[in-house]
Design an enzyme around this catalytic site. Structure first.
Site, PDB file in Angstrom:
ATOM      1  N   ASP A 100       0.857  -1.180   0.000  1.00  0.00           N
ATOM      2  CA  ASP A 100       0.000   0.000   0.000  1.00  0.00           C
ATOM      3  C   ASP A 100       0.902   1.241   0.000  1.00  0.00           C
ATOM      4  OD1 ASP A 100      -2.935   1.058   0.451  1.00  0.00           O
ATOM      5  OD2 ASP A 100      -1.755   2.039   2.006  1.00  0.00           O
ATOM      6  N   HIS A 302      -6.871  -6.369  -1.156  1.00  0.00           N
ATOM      7  CA  HIS A 302      -5.836  -5.344  -0.988  1.00  0.00           C
ATOM      8  C   HIS A 302      -4.785  -5.678   0.066  1.00  0.00           C
ATOM      9  CE1 HIS A 302      -4.058  -1.400  -1.250  1.00  0.00           C
ATOM     10  NE2 HIS A 302      -4.268  -1.168   0.029  1.00  0.00           N
TER      11      HIS A 302
END
Length: 324
Positions: A100, A302
């Site tokens: 991320d 994610h």
């Protein structure tokens, strides 16, 4: 998990780091809204393979110091933390693994200081040289005012919404952006409808998937809550520098990332739903000439290293062995 904790002074601030093992240094850089604990499944396998594994709470997060000014969270400052941390740990070089927001920091460090980086791994977010992310002035026109990165620009709004109940926010965002999101239409852009909030825009999950437990959420929430009502101000200030990063990183326009690299992403990752990312991925070797792998994890969302630890660890160990 035999992980040791200490505080290290770097780049004018105090960072908390978690560490295990000895050998060549591997720095694990977390993303939003996590912390060192997001790498809990990577410590032992990498340490047992002969590596010194260090995961900091990056500036503004968890047990690390939270500088007060928005400008304290620019990408060059974040890179400066990594550079200073390598030195403070008594090392000359490191392999960087970022997820991320940690991925742009890792990519940017490899771009700016390749002399310090033996190799770089990006999970979820590919490198968009030089500033690593499109600016809010661009994404506002693509996705609207409710696009999460645009919504975050107003200081204090999302900060208060998330800090009011960190566990509630974390439960919603971790499940909502995972491959176990109960909504069936695949990865989607996070947008906050007018009249809603950043937290209420994410549905409350009926149950948790196997890869995350209430205890895990409690650990994240407890560490975040150390900064009280400002638990998410530092982390959100990273987003408030995206526009400024365009100019700050402009001297590196046209440069490539020349160290050995690996990229991993899940098919259910919201990043893949962003405009231009599939095209960017198709031209990765033009940006990262020494790309050693481009790994796709079917059904993974994610939270790459938490959702698919075994597959991520295997890919990391193969990449590290190639460097050695």
């Amino acid at each position: 998990m035999n992980v040791e904790h200490e505080d290290v002074e770097v780049n004018g601030i105090r960072l908390h780091v978690a560490e295990q093992g000895s050998g060549p240094l591997v720095l694990l850089l977390h993303g939003f809204p996590e912390g060192w604990y997001s790498w809990r499944h990577q410590f032992a396998p990498l340490a047992e393979a002969g590596y010194r594994v260090v995961a900091p709470d990056q500036r503004g997060y968890g047990r690390s110091e939270r500088p007060e000014e928005v400008t304290d969270y620019s990408l060059p400052r974040l890179v400066g933390d990594v550079v200073a941390l390598i030195s403070a740990l008594g090392e000359e070089r490191a392999v960087l693994v970022g997820h991320d927001w940690g991925a742009p920091v890792a990519w940017a460090t490899a771009l700016m200081r390749p002399d310090l980086v033996r190799g770089v791994v990006g999970l979820s977010v590919p490198p968009l040289v030089p500033a690593m992310m499109p600016s809010p002035s661009v994404t506002r026109h693509i996705y609207g005012e409710g696009f999460y990165q645009v919504y975050f620009q107003e200081r204090g709004r999302a900060d208060a919404e998330m800090a009011a109940d960190p566990a509630r926010f974390l439960r919603r965002v971790l499940v909502g952006a995972s491959g176990d999101d109960p909504r069936p239409d695949g990865p989607r852009i996070w947008t906050i409808p007018e009249g809603s909030t950043s937290v209420d825009s994410l549905p409350e999950p009926e149950s948790l998937p196997d890869w995350i437990t209430e205890e895990d959420i409690a650990v994240f929430a407890r560490e975040h809550a150390l900064h009280g009502e400002h638990a998410y101000t530092g982390p959100l200030d990273w987003y408030r520098n995206i526009e400024a990063n365009q100019g700050l990183m402009s001297p590196f326009q046209g440069r490539t990332i020349d160290v050995p690299a690996l990229y991993m992403v899940g098919t259910m990752d919201l990043v893949l739903a962003m405009r231009g990312v599939p095209e960017l991925r198709s031209m990765l070797t033009a940006i990262v000439p020494d790309l050693r792998g481009d790994v796709t994890l079917p059904g993974c969302g994610h939270w790459t290293q938490q959702e698919r630890p075994a597959e991520v660890n295997t890919a990391l160990l193969d990449f590290l062995a190639g460097l050695d």
